[in-house]
Design an enzyme around this catalytic site. Structure first.
Site, PDB file in Angstrom:
ATOM      1  N   LYS A   1       0.820  -1.215   0.000  1.00 44.96           N
ATOM      2  CA  LYS A   1       0.000   0.000   0.000  1.00 44.96           C
ATOM      3  C   LYS A   1       0.860   1.274   0.000  1.00 44.96           C
ATOM      4  O   LYS A   1       0.654   2.158  -0.824  1.00 44.96           O
ATOM      5  CB  LYS A   1      -0.861  -0.050   1.269  1.00 44.96           C
ATOM      6  CG  LYS A   1      -1.986   0.903   1.371  1.00 44.96           C
ATOM      7  CD  LYS A   1      -2.973   0.396   2.418  1.00 44.96           C
ATOM      8  CE  LYS A   1      -2.322  -0.079   3.712  1.00 44.96           C
ATOM      9  NZ  LYS A   1      -2.050   0.997   4.670  1.00 44.96           N
TER      10      LYS A   1
ATOM     11  N   ARG B   1      -9.305   5.016   9.296  1.00 48.20           N
ATOM     12  CA  ARG B   1      -9.040   3.759   9.981  1.00 48.20           C
ATOM     13  C   ARG B   1     -10.324   3.151  10.550  1.00 48.20           C
ATOM     14  O   ARG B   1     -10.335   1.993  10.949  1.00 48.20           O
ATOM     15  CB  ARG B   1      -8.037   4.029  11.114  1.00 48.20           C
ATOM     16  CG  ARG B   1      -7.165   2.867  11.473  1.00 48.20           C
ATOM     17  CD  ARG B   1      -6.185   3.259  12.557  1.00 48.20           C
ATOM     18  NE  ARG B   1      -5.014   3.967  12.051  1.00 48.20           N
ATOM     19  CZ  ARG B   1      -3.960   3.371  11.499  1.00 48.20           C
ATOM     20  NH1 ARG B   1      -3.945   2.060  11.374  1.00 48.20           N
ATOM     21  NH2 ARG B   1      -2.942   4.057  11.076  1.00 48.20           N
TER      22      ARG B   1
ATOM     23  N   ARG C   1      10.505 -11.191   6.158  1.00 42.35           N
ATOM     24  CA  ARG C   1      11.182  -9.905   6.005  1.00 42.35           C
ATOM     25  C   ARG C   1      12.426  -9.814   6.866  1.00 42.35           C
ATOM     26  O   ARG C   1      12.363 -10.015   8.069  1.00 42.35           O
ATOM     27  CB  ARG C   1      10.247  -8.778   6.447  1.00 42.35           C
ATOM     28  CG  ARG C   1       9.561  -8.121   5.310  1.00 42.35           C
ATOM     29  CD  ARG C   1       8.778  -6.958   5.825  1.00 42.35           C
ATOM     30  NE  ARG C   1       7.766  -6.606   4.854  1.00 42.35           N
ATOM     31  CZ  ARG C   1       6.953  -5.570   4.967  1.00 42.35           C
ATOM     32  NH1 ARG C   1       7.015  -4.813   6.040  1.00 42.35           N
ATOM     33  NH2 ARG C   1       6.075  -5.308   4.041  1.00 42.35           N
TER      34      ARG C   1
ATOM     35  N   ARG D   1      12.551  -8.303  12.250  1.00 39.92           N
ATOM     36  CA  ARG D   1      11.995  -7.293  13.154  1.00 39.92           C
ATOM     37  C   ARG D   1      11.332  -8.012  14.320  1.00 39.92           C
ATOM     38  O   ARG D   1      10.668  -9.017  14.125  1.00 39.92           O
ATOM     39  CB  ARG D   1      10.958  -6.442  12.430  1.00 39.92           C
ATOM     40  CG  ARG D   1      11.566  -5.281  11.695  1.00 39.92           C
ATOM     41  CD  ARG D   1      10.534  -4.535  10.886  1.00 39.92           C
ATOM     42  NE  ARG D   1       9.196  -4.629  11.466  1.00 39.92           N
ATOM     43  CZ  ARG D   1       8.142  -4.044  10.936  1.00 39.92           C
ATOM     44  NH1 ARG D   1       8.267  -3.351   9.830  1.00 39.92           N
ATOM     45  NH2 ARG D   1       6.960  -4.142  11.493  1.00 39.92           N
TER      46      ARG D   1
ATOM     47  N   ARG E   1      -2.529  -8.196  14.549  1.00 36.64           N
ATOM     48  CA  ARG E   1      -2.645  -7.056  13.619  1.00 36.64           C
ATOM     49  C   ARG E   1      -3.648  -7.358  12.515  1.00 36.64           C
ATOM     50  O   ARG E   1      -4.420  -6.495  12.115  1.00 36.64           O
ATOM     51  CB  ARG E   1      -1.279  -6.796  12.966  1.00 36.64           C
ATOM     52  CG  ARG E   1      -0.602  -5.540  13.463  1.00 36.64           C
ATOM     53  CD  ARG E   1       0.723  -5.373  12.788  1.00 36.64           C
ATOM     54  NE  ARG E   1       0.675  -4.468  11.643  1.00 36.64           N
ATOM     55  CZ  ARG E   1       1.717  -4.240  10.848  1.00 36.64           C
ATOM     56  NH1 ARG E   1       2.851  -4.854  11.058  1.00 36.64           N
ATOM     57  NH2 ARG E   1       1.605  -3.402   9.843  1.00 36.64           N
TER      58      ARG E   1
END
Ligand SMILES: [Zn+2]
Length: 215
Positions: free
Chosen positions: A15, A87, A126, A159, A170
């Site tokens: 995004k 949001r 990642r 991370r 999330r």
């Protein structure tokens, strides 16, 4: 040509990347409430300091504050690609009201779709360089956490917030808040769904072509 756009999508849907590519090509500001706040905080404005009391504690802004931040920003801007805003449905309704006051309307909402399973693969694979900050994908770049950073030879690390549990939380939160926003925009005839599994370049081409039209 569309000038007022909202981008919705789960983590790892690309995004932010698409918003900044489109923004650069069309000269439309790519903006998030976080980015506005960083600017306001740097200037030391009251709204910047107020917002900072939330971000410094890792909290999301309440709807009322997010809307005031956007309202102030819209005072000097009439074109935007919003990323991460609205949001909640409350924020979406408030955004419509703010735009109506200016006799402007939202022109399109793109929902970048990526199945949860694919989000997990992308996020958990990642690796970030602890020295130069570059981000790599285990799958895409054929790289492992034991390898040195291809750019600077620094140490790569996952991370710490990219654990499966944190990610699933999330994702659950994303679905809980985003589904009603999608329903709201679908009813308004503004929602366009884009499958991002085709890859970054194909998605960009599709968005680019659509943005150039009025429909
Ligand atoms: Zn590096």
């Amino acid at each position: 040509m569309k000038n007022r756009i909202v981008l919705l999508g789960p983590p790892a849907s690309g995004k932010g990347t698409q918003a900044s590519l489109l923004g650069a090509v069309f000269g439309i500001p790519h903006v998030s409430t976080g980015a506005i706040v960083r600017e306001e905080r740097a200037k030391g404005t009251p709204i910047g300091l107020e917002a900072d009391s939330y971000t410094s504690r890792g909290l999301l802004f309440p709807d009322e504050l997010a809307i005031r931040i956007v309202d102030q920003w819209l005072g000097t801007h009439s074109r935007f690609i919003f990323d991460g805003f609205p949001r909640t449905v409350g924020q979406a309704i408030a955004l419509d009201a703010l735009l109506e006051q200016k006799s402007l309307g939202l022109q399109t909402v793109y929902l970048l779709e990526l199945p949860d399973e694919e989000v997990r693969v992308r996020m958990l694979g990642r690796l970030t360089c602890s020295k130069c900050g570059a981000v790599f994908s285990e799958n895409f770049h054929k790289i492992s956490v034991e390898d040195p950073c291809p750019k600077c030879e620094g140490v790569l690390a996952r991370r710490t917030d990219d654990t499966l549990e944190a990610l699933d939380q999330r994702l659950a939160q994303y679905h809980e808040f985003t589904q009603p926003i999608c329903d709201y925009y679908e009813k308004a005839g503004l929602l366009k769904k884009v499958d991002v599994r085709f890859g970054r370049d194909a998605v960009f081409q599709l968005l680019y072509n659509d943005l150039r039209t009025d429909e």
